[in-house]
Scaffold this motif. Sequence first.
Motif, PDB file in Angstrom:
ATOM      1  N   ILE A 112      53.206  22.697  60.916  1.00  0.00           N
ATOM      2  CA  ILE A 112      52.417  21.631  60.976  1.00  0.00           C
ATOM      3  C   ILE A 112      52.566  22.039  59.475  1.00  0.00           C
ATOM      4  O   ILE A 112      52.519  22.640  58.954  1.00  0.00           O
ATOM      5  N   MET A 113      52.352  20.657  58.686  1.00  0.00           N
ATOM      6  CA  MET A 113      52.224  20.571  57.287  1.00  0.00           C
ATOM      7  C   MET A 113      50.475  19.931  56.889  1.00  0.00           C
ATOM      8  O   MET A 113      50.095  19.036  57.519  1.00  0.00           O
ATOM      9  N   ILE A 114      49.672  20.998  56.579  1.00  0.00           N
ATOM     10  CA  ILE A 114      49.225  20.594  55.623  1.00  0.00           C
ATOM     11  C   ILE A 114      49.137  20.144  54.585  1.00  0.00           C
ATOM     12  O   ILE A 114      49.376  21.100  53.523  1.00  0.00           O
ATOM     13  N   THR A 115      48.487  19.266  53.912  1.00  0.00           N
ATOM     14  CA  THR A 115      48.428  18.124  52.667  1.00  0.00           C
ATOM     15  C   THR A 115      47.353  18.822  51.881  1.00  0.00           C
ATOM     16  O   THR A 115      46.775  18.577  52.665  1.00  0.00           O
ATOM     17  N   SER A 116      47.948  19.394  50.817  1.00  0.00           N
ATOM     18  CA  SER A 116      46.616  19.687  49.975  1.00  0.00           C
ATOM     19  C   SER A 116      47.006  19.017  48.147  1.00  0.00           C
ATOM     20  O   SER A 116      46.749  20.152  47.370  1.00  0.00           O
ATOM     21  N   GLY A 117      47.416  18.519  48.343  1.00  0.00           N
ATOM     22  CA  GLY A 117      47.818  17.834  46.534  1.00  0.00           C
ATOM     23  C   GLY A 117      46.828  17.245  45.769  1.00  0.00           C
ATOM     24  O   GLY A 117      47.132  16.842  44.628  1.00  0.00           O
ATOM     25  N   GLY A 118      45.498  16.803  46.904  1.00  0.00           N
ATOM     26  CA  GLY A 118      44.925  16.016  46.008  1.00  0.00           C
ATOM     27  C   GLY A 118      44.144  16.943  45.112  1.00  0.00           C
ATOM     28  O   GLY A 118      43.588  17.616  44.749  1.00  0.00           O
ATOM     29  N   VAL A 119      43.389  15.718  44.086  1.00  0.00           N
ATOM     30  CA  VAL A 119      43.058  16.174  42.901  1.00  0.00           C
ATOM     31  C   VAL A 119      41.259  16.071  43.133  1.00  0.00           C
ATOM     32  O   VAL A 119      40.889  17.034  41.869  1.00  0.00           O
ATOM     33  N   GLY A 120      41.378  15.419  43.730  1.00  0.00           N
ATOM     34  CA  GLY A 120      39.530  15.432  44.109  1.00  0.00           C
ATOM     35  C   GLY A 120      38.961  14.431  42.798  1.00  0.00           C
ATOM     36  O   GLY A 120      37.596  15.148  42.577  1.00  0.00           O
ATOM     37  N   GLU A 121      39.555  13.335  42.127  1.00  0.00           N
ATOM     38  CA  GLU A 121      38.299  12.734  41.666  1.00  0.00           C
ATOM     39  C   GLU A 121      37.783  12.373  41.713  1.00  0.00           C
ATOM     40  O   GLU A 121      36.075  12.265  41.071  1.00  0.00           O
ATOM     41  N   ARG A 122      37.566  11.326  43.127  1.00  0.00           N
ATOM     42  CA  ARG A 122      36.224  10.798  43.323  1.00  0.00           C
ATOM     43  C   ARG A 122      35.261  12.045  43.655  1.00  0.00           C
ATOM     44  O   ARG A 122      34.451  11.169  43.594  1.00  0.00           O
ATOM     45  N   PHE A 123      35.596  13.070  44.337  1.00  0.00           N
ATOM     46  CA  PHE A 123      34.452  14.295  44.599  1.00  0.00           C
ATOM     47  C   PHE A 123      34.520  15.013  43.560  1.00  0.00           C
ATOM     48  O   PHE A 123      32.886  15.455  43.608  1.00  0.00           O
TER      49      PHE A 123
ATOM     50  N   SER B 249      34.603  17.653  41.323  1.00  0.00           N
ATOM     51  CA  SER B 249      34.648  19.365  40.778  1.00  0.00           C
ATOM     52  C   SER B 249      35.594  19.005  40.050  1.00  0.00           C
ATOM     53  O   SER B 249      36.827  18.108  39.641  1.00  0.00           O
ATOM     54  N   ASN B 250      34.927  20.744  38.964  1.00  0.00           N
ATOM     55  CA  ASN B 250      36.009  20.885  38.623  1.00  0.00           C
ATOM     56  C   ASN B 250      37.100  21.298  39.189  1.00  0.00           C
ATOM     57  O   ASN B 250      38.664  21.760  38.449  1.00  0.00           O
ATOM     58  N   ILE B 251      36.862  21.935  40.611  1.00  0.00           N
ATOM     59  CA  ILE B 251      38.344  21.729  41.176  1.00  0.00           C
ATOM     60  C   ILE B 251      38.692  21.371  41.967  1.00  0.00           C
ATOM     61  O   ILE B 251      37.557  20.591  42.586  1.00  0.00           O
ATOM     62  N   PRO B 252      39.956  20.989  42.888  1.00  0.00           N
ATOM     63  CA  PRO B 252      39.734  20.282  44.060  1.00  0.00           C
ATOM     64  C   PRO B 252      39.228  20.144  45.046  1.00  0.00           C
ATOM     65  O   PRO B 252      38.950  22.049  45.364  1.00  0.00           O
ATOM     66  N   LYS B 253      38.414  19.211  46.054  1.00  0.00           N
ATOM     67  CA  LYS B 253      37.641  19.586  46.562  1.00  0.00           C
ATOM     68  C   LYS B 253      37.923  20.602  47.987  1.00  0.00           C
ATOM     69  O   LYS B 253      37.668  21.240  48.878  1.00  0.00           O
TER      70      LYS B 253
ATOM     71  N   LEU C  59      36.305  14.873  53.806  1.00  0.00           N
ATOM     72  CA  LEU C  59      35.324  15.133  52.704  1.00  0.00           C
ATOM     73  C   LEU C  59      36.063  14.704  51.607  1.00  0.00           C
ATOM     74  O   LEU C  59      36.817  15.002  51.159  1.00  0.00           O
ATOM     75  N   THR C  60      35.244  13.548  50.694  1.00  0.00           N
ATOM     76  CA  THR C  60      35.613  13.088  50.185  1.00  0.00           C
ATOM     77  C   THR C  60      34.851  13.163  49.153  1.00  0.00           C
ATOM     78  O   THR C  60      35.332  12.738  47.708  1.00  0.00           O
TER      79      THR C  60
END
Length: 216
Positions: free
Chosen positions: A9-20, A22-26, A200-201
């Motif tokens: 299983i590969m979990i993609t967790s590279g997003g930076v959360g620009e639309r969210f 927050s000061n940390i990725p969502k 979660l977007t």
Amino acid sequence: MRATDKNIIMITSGGVGERFGSNIPKQYVEIGGRQVISYVIEACKKSKEADAILVVAHPSYHQDLVTRYGVDVAGSGPELNVTKRNGIDYIKAHSQCEKLVVVDAVRPAVTPEVLDKFFKCLDDYDAVACARKITDSLGRYGEWIVNREEYYTLSAPEGFSFSLIDRYFKAESPYTESIQQLPPTSKVYLDFDVPYFDKLTYPEDLFRIQQMLSSH
């Protein structure tokens, strides 16, 4: 990850959360006192079919992911498809993967039962993905009448014959779902019967997803 591992299983967790906003990725914000990604990792660890879990994330989060969750990690890229390609290359170099299931770090309601179902589907299909019928009215620019029965949406999780996705997946592709990069002759199963695992977007998604998780 062991050289003999075949179901990964590969979990993609590279997003930076620009639309969210927050000061940390969502995926690292907390819901119910836990990081969002922790729910996804827990579901993956409960999978009866998976041999290993790989989280593809920004290097600044690698040590925490290893220490806190005991998962394998690989470096993410500036875009989702680069992140996925990095993960595929890592898996190719460190295992004998035959079946790959890919899930987003920001879909905390994903279940181990669906992950296992997708692994089993890959006994008979080249790929499998979550699909959902369109229930609202559908339009397009310059045309009011569109038959929604001709369309559906695609979302993670997705599953693949590893040799096939490794051969055809391109980091530079504009397509947002990996399954769209496969040749049209591929034998694909679209699963319309699995729950829709909310992504979660935006900040307003937090309350809805928290309520959903607390009801499980």
